[in-house]
Each structure stands twice: as structure tokens, then as C-alpha cells.
Design a protein around this motif. Sequence first.
Motif, short mmCIF file in Angstrom:
data_model
loop_
_atom_site.label_atom_id
_atom_site.label_comp_id
_atom_site.label_asym_id
_atom_site.label_seq_id
_atom_site.Cartn_x
_atom_site.Cartn_y
_atom_site.Cartn_z
N ASP A 1 0.79 -1.22 0.00
CA ASP A 1 0.00 0.00 0.00
C ASP A 1 0.83 1.28 0.00
O ASP A 1 0.27 2.38 0.06
CB ASP A 1 -0.93 0.01 1.21
CG ASP A 1 -1.95 -1.11 1.16
OD1 ASP A 1 -2.43 -1.41 0.06
OD2 ASP A 1 -2.26 -1.68 2.23
N TRP A 2 2.15 1.18 -0.01
CA TRP A 2 2.97 2.39 0.04
C TRP A 2 4.36 2.12 -0.51
O TRP A 2 4.79 0.96 -0.59
CB TRP A 2 3.07 2.93 1.48
CG TRP A 2 3.58 1.93 2.48
CD1 TRP A 2 2.83 1.17 3.33
CD2 TRP A 2 4.95 1.56 2.73
NE1 TRP A 2 3.62 0.34 4.10
CE2 TRP A 2 4.95 0.57 3.75
CE3 TRP A 2 6.17 1.97 2.22
CZ2 TRP A 2 6.10 0.00 4.25
CZ3 TRP A 2 7.34 1.40 2.71
CH2 TRP A 2 7.29 0.42 3.71
N SER A 3 5.06 3.18 -0.85
CA SER A 3 6.45 3.08 -1.25
C SER A 3 7.17 4.34 -0.80
O SER A 3 6.59 5.44 -0.77
CB SER A 3 6.60 2.91 -2.76
OG SER A 3 6.15 4.06 -3.45
N ASN B 1 4.64 7.62 -1.73
CA ASN B 1 3.30 7.49 -2.33
C ASN B 1 2.60 6.32 -1.65
O ASN B 1 3.17 5.22 -1.53
CB ASN B 1 3.40 7.23 -3.83
CG ASN B 1 2.03 7.23 -4.49
OD1 ASN B 1 1.11 7.89 -4.03
ND2 ASN B 1 1.88 6.47 -5.57
N GLY B 2 1.40 6.54 -1.14
CA GLY B 2 0.73 5.43 -0.49
C GLY B 2 -0.64 5.78 0.04
O GLY B 2 -1.09 6.93 0.01
N THR B 3 -1.31 4.75 0.53
CA THR B 3 -2.62 4.88 1.16
C THR B 3 -2.42 5.08 2.66
O THR B 3 -1.71 4.30 3.30
CB THR B 3 -3.47 3.63 0.91
OG1 THR B 3 -3.65 3.46 -0.50
CG2 THR B 3 -4.83 3.76 1.58
N VAL B 4 -3.03 6.12 3.21
CA VAL B 4 -2.87 6.44 4.62
C VAL B 4 -4.25 6.58 5.26
O VAL B 4 -5.27 6.74 4.57
CB VAL B 4 -2.06 7.74 4.81
CG1 VAL B 4 -0.66 7.60 4.21
CG2 VAL B 4 -2.78 8.93 4.20
N LEU C 1 3.35 18.31 -2.29
CA LEU C 1 2.54 17.35 -1.54
C LEU C 1 1.20 17.24 -2.25
O LEU C 1 0.63 18.25 -2.66
CB LEU C 1 2.34 17.83 -0.10
CG LEU C 1 1.34 17.06 0.77
CD1 LEU C 1 2.01 15.83 1.36
CD2 LEU C 1 0.80 17.95 1.89
N ALA C 2 0.70 16.01 -2.42
CA ALA C 2 -0.61 15.81 -3.05
C ALA C 2 -1.46 14.88 -2.19
O ALA C 2 -1.01 13.81 -1.80
CB ALA C 2 -0.45 15.23 -4.45
N ILE C 3 -2.68 15.32 -1.89
CA ILE C 3 -3.65 14.52 -1.14
C ILE C 3 -4.81 14.24 -2.08
O ILE C 3 -5.49 15.16 -2.54
CB ILE C 3 -4.12 15.25 0.13
CG1 ILE C 3 -2.92 15.53 1.04
CG2 ILE C 3 -5.17 14.42 0.86
CD1 ILE C 3 -3.28 16.38 2.25
N ASP C 4 -5.01 12.95 -2.38
CA ASP C 4 -6.01 12.55 -3.38
C ASP C 4 -5.86 13.34 -4.67
O ASP C 4 -6.85 13.77 -5.29
CB ASP C 4 -7.43 12.69 -2.82
CG ASP C 4 -7.81 11.48 -1.96
OD1 ASP C 4 -7.15 10.43 -2.08
OD2 ASP C 4 -8.75 11.60 -1.15
N ASN D 1 -5.17 8.88 -0.45
CA ASN D 1 -3.83 8.75 -1.05
C ASN D 1 -3.01 9.98 -0.73
O ASN D 1 -3.47 11.12 -0.88
CB ASN D 1 -3.92 8.58 -2.56
CG ASN D 1 -2.53 8.47 -3.19
OD1 ASN D 1 -2.01 9.44 -3.71
ND2 ASN D 1 -1.93 7.29 -3.13
N LEU D 2 -1.79 9.74 -0.28
CA LEU D 2 -0.85 10.82 0.02
C LEU D 2 0.42 10.57 -0.79
O LEU D 2 0.95 9.45 -0.80
CB LEU D 2 -0.51 10.85 1.52
CG LEU D 2 0.60 11.81 1.93
CD1 LEU D 2 0.15 13.25 1.75
CD2 LEU D 2 1.01 11.57 3.38
N ALA D 3 0.89 11.60 -1.46
CA ALA D 3 2.15 11.52 -2.19
C ALA D 3 2.91 12.81 -1.96
O ALA D 3 2.31 13.89 -1.83
CB ALA D 3 1.90 11.31 -3.68
#
Length: 313
Positions: free
Chosen positions: A80-82, A99-102, A153-156, A121-123
Motif C-alpha cells: 500500500d505504500w512506497s 506514495n501510499g494509502t494512509v 505534496l498531493a492529497i487525493d 492517497n498521500l504523495a
Amino acid sequence: PADEAPHIPGPERLWNESWYFDWVDQSNGLGLYLRVGLYPNLGQSWIHLGCTGEGGPLLLLADQQGPFAPNQGPQATAKDWSVHAYPEAELERWSVRFNGTVQRFTDPEAAYRRDNPTTTNLAFECVWSTRGEPYQYGSSTRYEISCTVAGWLAIDGVRTEISGTGQRDHSWGVRDWWSFDWFWSAATMQDGICFQATEIRLADFQAPFGYIQDANHQLTPCTQLTMTEILGEDGRPTQADLSINNGSVHLRVEPLVLTPVRFLAEDRAEATMHRALCRYWTPSGEIGHGWSEWNLGSEPKPGPGENTGGSSS
């Protein structure tokens, strides 16, 4: 510079190598931290991430079952993340991509109640650039560096350009989260002065580490530290008073958003560390921002010179 790379593991079960990255972007009202901890003798990586602003929401990731690859440093890819972190120039610049699901908590308080969160999703991709001189702990394999931080930073998928101040550190050795209490903090004030302060709390013994760095990037090591926190009925810090080097820096610490960082082990009880996005006030009313953490409620080990029945790092 060679210490920026991974180190040869010791034989201890809880031998750990970790990289911490945090920032505060006041223009966007956001703060973020990421810890990548590698436990080669457990075959695991431990990932802890928090992202929030005053009033929330709070985004959290905690995974203590992440993959581990020898000699790869703070790089791992799970379901779910990297995360991919590496030095662009040793002791000068680090690039970090995630990048991953939080988990998403609309009310940050819900993270303590363990209410069912939603996911998002947070990246981000940011560069930590050294501002001043790296600080080496005097009796521990660890160093800290004040930084400027820039990136996005990107949220969804909603992207925000990031420009702020932050901290990174790197440590290696036995890290037993259950054995003693501590306080840690790093922040930048309006006048450009920044600091890092750590208080290790052993039985009948307190050890200070850290520094004050002036606006010209001149570093003065911490030789004296006093931290007094006020705890709520639930044991969480609600306010604190911090003095470094007999008042050279004297601050009131105001936690804005508390995040629970939980540590689990098969043979230990759960431990919870409180990590907080904070505002800092001088007696004259000057303001700064950064992150603080409190590890409270452990069973402190004896101080130096006392009979420990073993050894620790």
C-alpha cells in the motif's frame, strides 16, 4: 559523509537504523514527518508518517511489517505504500519520495480513540537542504541537521507546493522504545534561530543533547536542558516549558495537533509516543513552529554507573 549510507548491523534483536524527515510550511499551514526504521535482525522496516495542520485533518501511516532489503537504506515498497529516500549530496541534500494509502482522521482526537478512519492517497516529493552545521550527538551514533525543505505534496491528487523549514536525523544502534522516557524537539523561530533539543530520562539521571543555531548558522551545543510538561488527565502533553543553556533559549511549547505513534513487539506491551506539530513562544511573544515528541510511561533504566544487569545503547 560516509555515515549517510547504511551501516553494518549489530547482533542485537532491536538493532535499528533510522532516518527521520520532517517539515513545517507556515504559508500552507501544514506539517509532515516521516520515519523509516530498518530492523535487519527482524527482517522488517518500520514506517511512521504523519501529516496535518492546525485543526486537522490528520493523516497517519504506521506499518511495522514493511519489507526489508539489506544495504538499500531508506527505500522500501509494500503493498500500500512506497518510499524512496537518498542523498543528492552527502550532508547537504536529501531527496525523499513517498506514495501510499494512509488513514485519514477528520478529528485528530479520533486517532487516540482508534475510531474507524477513512483512507486517502498521500504523495510527496521534497528535498531537505542543510542549513548550517550538522550536529553529532556526543555519546550516541546519531546526528541531526536543520534544513530548508521544498517540493510538493498531493492529497487525493490535489497538489500543493511546499516551502518550509524542517529537520532530519540519522541514527543506528539498539533502539528499545520500551526502556526509558525521552523528550525531543526541533523548530525554527521567526528571527531565523533554530534549535534541536533531546532529553533522555533514565532513573535518577537526565542526559541533554542538541544545539542552538543562530541566524548566521553558527551552532552552539546544548549543555543544559530543562523540559517541564503539563499532562492532561489522559497523560498527553497539553503544554510545556523548555529552557536550553540556562535560558539562552526559553520557550513555551504549545502542541497544536497530537499524533499517537504506537510501537508493537511480540514480547512487549504496546508503547505509545506522542508526536506533535507545535507552536513555540518566547517570553517576548516571538513565534516559531516545528515538531516535538514525548515518549512517556516506560520503565526507566538505571543511570550510568548503576547496576543494569546488562548493557544498552
